[in-house]
Write a protein that holds these residues in place. Sequence first.
Motif, mmCIF file in Angstrom:
data_model
loop_
_atom_site.group_PDB
_atom_site.id
_atom_site.type_symbol
_atom_site.label_atom_id
_atom_site.label_comp_id
_atom_site.label_asym_id
_atom_site.label_seq_id
_atom_site.Cartn_x
_atom_site.Cartn_y
_atom_site.Cartn_z
ATOM 1 N N MET A 1 -0.567 11.894 10.907
ATOM 2 C CA MET A 1 -0.536 10.616 10.269
ATOM 3 C C MET A 1 0.678 9.824 10.707
ATOM 4 O O MET A 1 0.590 8.626 10.888
ATOM 5 C CB MET A 1 -0.536 10.855 8.748
ATOM 6 N N ALA A 2 1.789 10.500 10.883
ATOM 7 C CA ALA A 2 3.015 9.825 11.304
ATOM 8 C C ALA A 2 2.828 9.170 12.670
ATOM 9 O O ALA A 2 3.341 8.070 12.910
ATOM 10 C CB ALA A 2 4.181 10.810 11.344
ATOM 11 N N GLN A 3 2.064 9.817 13.549
ATOM 12 C CA GLN A 3 1.815 9.240 14.874
ATOM 13 C C GLN A 3 1.093 7.906 14.758
ATOM 14 O O GLN A 3 1.356 6.983 15.515
ATOM 15 C CB GLN A 3 1.006 10.195 15.734
ATOM 16 N N LEU A 4 0.167 7.802 13.816
ATOM 17 C CA LEU A 4 -0.560 6.547 13.621
ATOM 18 C C LEU A 4 0.341 5.466 13.047
ATOM 19 O O LEU A 4 0.299 4.320 13.478
ATOM 20 C CB LEU A 4 -1.752 6.761 12.687
ATOM 21 N N LEU A 5 1.149 5.832 12.056
ATOM 22 C CA LEU A 5 1.993 4.845 11.400
ATOM 23 C C LEU A 5 3.190 4.433 12.250
ATOM 24 O O LEU A 5 3.672 3.310 12.137
ATOM 25 C CB LEU A 5 2.464 5.373 10.044
ATOM 26 N N GLU A 6 3.644 5.330 13.105
ATOM 27 C CA GLU A 6 4.812 5.034 13.933
ATOM 28 C C GLU A 6 4.423 4.615 15.350
ATOM 29 O O GLU A 6 5.267 4.142 16.112
ATOM 30 C CB GLU A 6 5.734 6.248 13.982
ATOM 31 N N GLY A 7 3.156 4.787 15.698
ATOM 32 C CA GLY A 7 2.696 4.455 17.037
ATOM 33 C C GLY A 7 2.359 2.983 17.185
ATOM 34 O O GLY A 7 2.707 2.147 16.342
ATOM 35 N N HIS A 8 1.673 2.663 18.261
ATOM 36 C CA HIS A 8 1.285 1.278 18.534
ATOM 37 C C HIS A 8 0.383 0.773 17.419
ATOM 38 O O HIS A 8 -0.562 1.453 17.003
ATOM 39 C CB HIS A 8 0.560 1.192 19.879
ATOM 40 N N GLU A 9 0.674 -0.411 16.905
ATOM 41 C CA GLU A 9 -0.043 -0.936 15.742
ATOM 42 C C GLU A 9 -1.530 -1.167 15.988
ATOM 43 O O GLU A 9 -2.336 -1.160 15.054
ATOM 44 C CB GLU A 9 0.617 -2.209 15.229
ATOM 45 N N GLN A 10 -1.937 -1.337 17.230
ATOM 46 C CA GLN A 10 -3.350 -1.559 17.529
ATOM 47 C C GLN A 10 -4.175 -0.301 17.254
ATOM 48 O O GLN A 10 -5.344 -0.382 16.891
ATOM 49 C CB GLN A 10 -3.529 -1.992 18.988
ATOM 50 N N ARG A 11 -3.549 0.844 17.375
ATOM 51 C CA ARG A 11 -4.254 2.115 17.189
ATOM 52 C C ARG A 11 -4.789 2.254 15.762
ATOM 53 O O ARG A 11 -5.949 2.613 15.559
ATOM 54 C CB ARG A 11 -3.307 3.259 17.526
ATOM 55 N N ILE A 12 -3.946 1.976 14.763
ATOM 56 C CA ILE A 12 -4.411 2.095 13.384
ATOM 57 C C ILE A 12 -5.434 1.009 13.068
ATOM 58 O O ILE A 12 -6.386 1.229 12.337
ATOM 59 C CB ILE A 12 -3.242 2.095 12.373
ATOM 60 N N LYS A 13 -5.275 -0.165 13.672
ATOM 61 C CA LYS A 13 -6.245 -1.246 13.460
ATOM 62 C C LYS A 13 -7.603 -0.854 14.038
ATOM 63 O O LYS A 13 -8.645 -1.134 13.434
ATOM 64 C CB LYS A 13 -5.750 -2.541 14.079
ATOM 65 N N ASP A 14 -7.617 -0.232 15.189
ATOM 66 C CA ASP A 14 -8.874 0.207 15.797
ATOM 67 C C ASP A 14 -9.584 1.247 14.942
ATOM 68 O O ASP A 14 -10.816 1.288 14.890
ATOM 69 C CB ASP A 14 -8.627 0.796 17.193
ATOM 70 N N MET A 15 -8.823 2.077 14.260
ATOM 71 C CA MET A 15 -9.412 3.177 13.504
ATOM 72 C C MET A 15 -9.789 2.791 12.077
ATOM 73 O O MET A 15 -10.743 3.326 11.522
ATOM 74 C CB MET A 15 -8.466 4.368 13.511
ATOM 75 N N THR A 16 -9.052 1.857 11.459
ATOM 76 C CA THR A 16 -9.299 1.501 10.059
ATOM 77 C C THR A 16 -9.787 0.069 9.874
ATOM 78 O O THR A 16 -10.204 -0.285 8.780
ATOM 79 C CB THR A 16 -8.025 1.661 9.215
#
Length: 80
Positions: A1-16
């Motif tokens: 989860m930390a990878q998603l929150l600390e990673g590139h912001e587009q990644r979490i947008k693509d998934m959620t």
Amino acid sequence: MAQLLEGHEQRIKDMTRFPQEAFLDLLNWLKGHTDLDDSNLVSAEEKLFMFLYIVAHGTKFRVIAELFQHSMDTGFLRDP
């Protein structure tokens, strides 16, 4: 989860389908106004992410359990 929150912001947008800032705002609101909280096995962040992923992609719960490496048998979304 930390990878998603600390990673590139587009990644979490693509998934959620939520921008990272909106995800965090929703998380904080839910934690302050509902019973959403960390359990022994799953963080509140993971719970929200799993829910949004299912809604955004029409994914089955079993796929989410595999993605997050949680057993379906342990009742990982319930508090003891």
